[in-house]
Structure formats: structure tokens, C-alpha cells
Design a protein around this motif. Structure first.
Motif, PDB file in Angstrom:
ATOM      1  N   GLY A   1      85.986  55.520  77.519  1.00  0.00           N
ATOM      2  CA  GLY A   1      84.606  55.968  77.086  1.00  0.00           C
ATOM      3  C   GLY A   1      83.172  56.245  77.999  1.00  0.00           C
ATOM      4  N   LEU A   2      83.926  56.172  79.196  1.00  0.00           N
ATOM      5  CA  LEU A   2      82.415  56.473  80.370  1.00  0.00           C
ATOM      6  C   LEU A   2      81.725  57.136  80.084  1.00  0.00           C
ATOM      7  N   ARG A   3      80.377  56.756  79.993  1.00  0.00           N
ATOM      8  CA  ARG A   3      78.405  58.526  80.250  1.00  0.00           C
ATOM      9  C   ARG A   3      78.880  58.336  81.356  1.00  0.00           C
ATOM     10  N   TRP A   4      78.075  59.218  82.128  1.00  0.00           N
ATOM     11  CA  TRP A   4      77.785  59.849  83.626  1.00  0.00           C
ATOM     12  C   TRP A   4      76.365  58.666  83.466  1.00  0.00           C
ATOM     13  N   SER A   5      75.763  58.418  82.958  1.00  0.00           N
ATOM     14  CA  SER A   5      74.304  57.477  82.775  1.00  0.00           C
ATOM     15  C   SER A   5      75.013  55.933  83.772  1.00  0.00           C
ATOM     16  N   GLU A   6      76.581  55.438  83.209  1.00  0.00           N
ATOM     17  CA  GLU A   6      77.068  54.249  83.836  1.00  0.00           C
ATOM     18  C   GLU A   6      78.029  54.379  85.275  1.00  0.00           C
ATOM     19  N   VAL A   7      77.295  55.971  85.620  1.00  0.00           N
ATOM     20  CA  VAL A   7      78.029  56.375  87.187  1.00  0.00           C
ATOM     21  C   VAL A   7      77.019  55.504  88.176  1.00  0.00           C
TER      22      VAL A   7
ATOM     23  N   LEU B   1      84.413  65.343  88.662  1.00  0.00           N
ATOM     24  CA  LEU B   1      84.373  65.542  87.559  1.00  0.00           C
ATOM     25  C   LEU B   1      82.762  66.435  87.411  1.00  0.00           C
ATOM     26  N   HIS B   2      82.148  65.655  88.121  1.00  0.00           N
ATOM     27  CA  HIS B   2      80.424  65.228  87.406  1.00  0.00           C
ATOM     28  C   HIS B   2      80.239  66.760  87.803  1.00  0.00           C
ATOM     29  N   ALA B   3      80.777  67.767  88.906  1.00  0.00           N
ATOM     30  CA  ALA B   3      80.496  68.913  88.988  1.00  0.00           C
ATOM     31  C   ALA B   3      80.980  69.971  88.309  1.00  0.00           C
ATOM     32  N   LYS B   4      81.775  69.639  87.842  1.00  0.00           N
ATOM     33  CA  LYS B   4      82.598  70.641  86.444  1.00  0.00           C
ATOM     34  C   LYS B   4      81.807  70.151  85.520  1.00  0.00           C
ATOM     35  N   ARG B   5      81.203  69.073  84.784  1.00  0.00           N
ATOM     36  CA  ARG B   5      81.245  68.346  83.486  1.00  0.00           C
ATOM     37  C   ARG B   5      79.848  67.960  83.517  1.00  0.00           C
ATOM     38  N   GLY B   6      79.141  67.963  84.912  1.00  0.00           N
ATOM     39  CA  GLY B   6      78.079  66.979  84.792  1.00  0.00           C
ATOM     40  C   GLY B   6      76.721  66.821  83.328  1.00  0.00           C
ATOM     41  N   ARG B   7      76.986  67.944  82.462  1.00  0.00           N
ATOM     42  CA  ARG B   7      75.894  68.063  81.210  1.00  0.00           C
ATOM     43  C   ARG B   7      76.224  67.039  79.762  1.00  0.00           C
ATOM     44  N   ASP B   8      77.796  66.671  80.311  1.00  0.00           N
ATOM     45  CA  ASP B   8      78.065  66.472  79.147  1.00  0.00           C
ATOM     46  C   ASP B   8      77.486  64.971  78.914  1.00  0.00           C
ATOM     47  N   ALA B   9      77.350  63.783  78.188  1.00  0.00           N
ATOM     48  CA  ALA B   9      77.131  62.659  78.236  1.00  0.00           C
ATOM     49  C   ALA B   9      77.941  62.232  78.108  1.00  0.00           C
ATOM     50  N   TYR B  10      78.649  62.019  77.976  1.00  0.00           N
ATOM     51  CA  TYR B  10      81.124  61.693  78.396  1.00  0.00           C
ATOM     52  C   TYR B  10      81.389  62.235  79.925  1.00  0.00           C
TER      53      TYR B  10
END
Length: 194
Positions: free
Chosen positions: A51-57, A95-104
Motif C-alpha cells: 500500500g506504499l504511496r510515493w508521498s511516503e518515500v 519504479l519511480h522513473a516509470k510510475r511516479g505519476r501514480d499516487a501508489y
């Protein structure tokens, strides 16, 4: 009674090889492979990673910052910080380089909201048979993280902090694993004078 299983180094390597092979064969997605690797590399709980969100990284501080409502002991201990080693950071950066636009970090399938929930089924039906590790639960990766840390000389207090245990008694279940490092230390002492 609770069951605790700890992977050996050889079993952990077999697991990682199985994950890589399944990804190469397109039997397992990169995001699910990343979940399994991060569970082993961080000692985090399944829902903390899935359930990790990018805002938590926090890439700058090399850690995850989870709010209390996202952790098992959050109501007692507040935010949970999970340290990220360089390998975990590399996975998350990729993963961020590929999916960083998603919230999760690990979003649900297209057309669905929230985060993925398929990791349990994939673990049981694909990863475990390939790795030859029948009966290993995802939570056993957390126990394995603790056992590897203890074998490398980490204290029970440090392991408890890394795992986010609110009570030191919870961490004491790993005390029986200290025999190997103690035996190794005793052997080094014998070699010094032998």
C-alpha cells in the motif's frame, strides 16, 4: 501457536532467482517482483509495502515515512520510519522513473482504484513453487530480515526499532537466533589463541 520461519541464505538467493526468472518469462510483473524484494530487504509488513504511496518515500533520507494509520503499532508509536538500503532505493528509483505519476507505488490494475492486492496469490501460485519453498509465507520475509540482521551482529533493540515493534518483548522471539553469532565469536577467540 505462531509459526516463525526464517530463510537461510541459500533459500533467500533461490527466492530472488525465482522472482527474476518469473519476471524474465513475463509470469510475474516488475511491480510484484519489487514488492517481494522490498519485503525481504526492509523487514516491512506486507501492507506497508503493497500500500506504499510515493508521498511516503523519502529518497533524500533513504527511508519510508509511514503515517500512524498505515502501521500496525501507529496508534502507540506514531509515524514509522523504515530505513532503505541502497538496493531497496535502486528498486524504488527504477519504479519511480516509470510510475511516479501514480499516487501508489504499486497501483491496482488499470480500471481499479487503490493499490495492488494480488501479491498473495502470485506468491503462493508462482513464486513459491518456482523457488521450491513450499509453505513460506510473505510474513516470513520479515522474520528472515530480522534473522539476517541478527546474524550480522545487530542488537535485538536495533532490530526491534527497524521492524517497528512497539514492545521489546515482540523482538525477543529472535533471541534464540543469537547462538550462531555467539558461536562464531567464540570460534574467533579460539583461533586467536590456538
Amino acid at each position: 501457536p505462531s509459526v516463525e520461519r526464517f530463510l537461510t541464505d541459500a533459500q533467500a538467493l533461490a527466492l530472488l532467482e525465482a522472482i527474476g526468472a518469473l519476471e524474465a518469462e513475463a509470469q510475474l510483473s516488475e511491480k510484484h517482483g519489487a514488492i517481494f524484494r522490498l519485503l525481504l530487504l526492509t523487514g516491512a509488513r506486507r501492507r506497508e509495502i503493497a500500500g506504499l504511496r510515493w508521498s511516503e518515500v523519502d529518497f533524500e533520507r533513504s527511508r519510508l515515512d509511514l503515517p500512524p494509520d498505515r502501521t500496525k503499532t501507529g496508534k502507540d508509536s506514531g509515524n514509522r520510519r523504515i530505513a532503505l538500503n541502497s538496493l531497496a532505493l535502486e528498486i524504488l528509483r527504477g519504479l519511480h522513473a516509470k510510475r511516479g505519476r501514480d499516487a501508489y507505488v504499486f497501483p491496482a490494475k488499470r480500471g481499479e482504484s487503490g493499490h495492488t492486492t494480488a501479491e498473495g496469490k502470485l506468491w503462493r501460485e508462482k513464486v513459491l513453487p518456482r523457488a521450491g519453498l513450499a509453505g513460506v509465507r510473505l510474513h516470513d520475509l520479515r522474520h528472515s530480515f530480522a534473522s539476517f540482521a541478527l546474524a550480522d551482529g545487530a542488537s535485538l533493540a536495533m532490530i526491534g526499532k527497524a521492524l517497528g515493534h512497539a514492545n521489546s518483548r515482540t523482538t525477543e522471539r529472535y533471541a534464540h537466533l543469537t547462538d550462531d553469532p555467539i558461536k562464531a565469536m567464540a570460534e574467533r577467540m579460539g583461533q586467536r589463541f590456538g
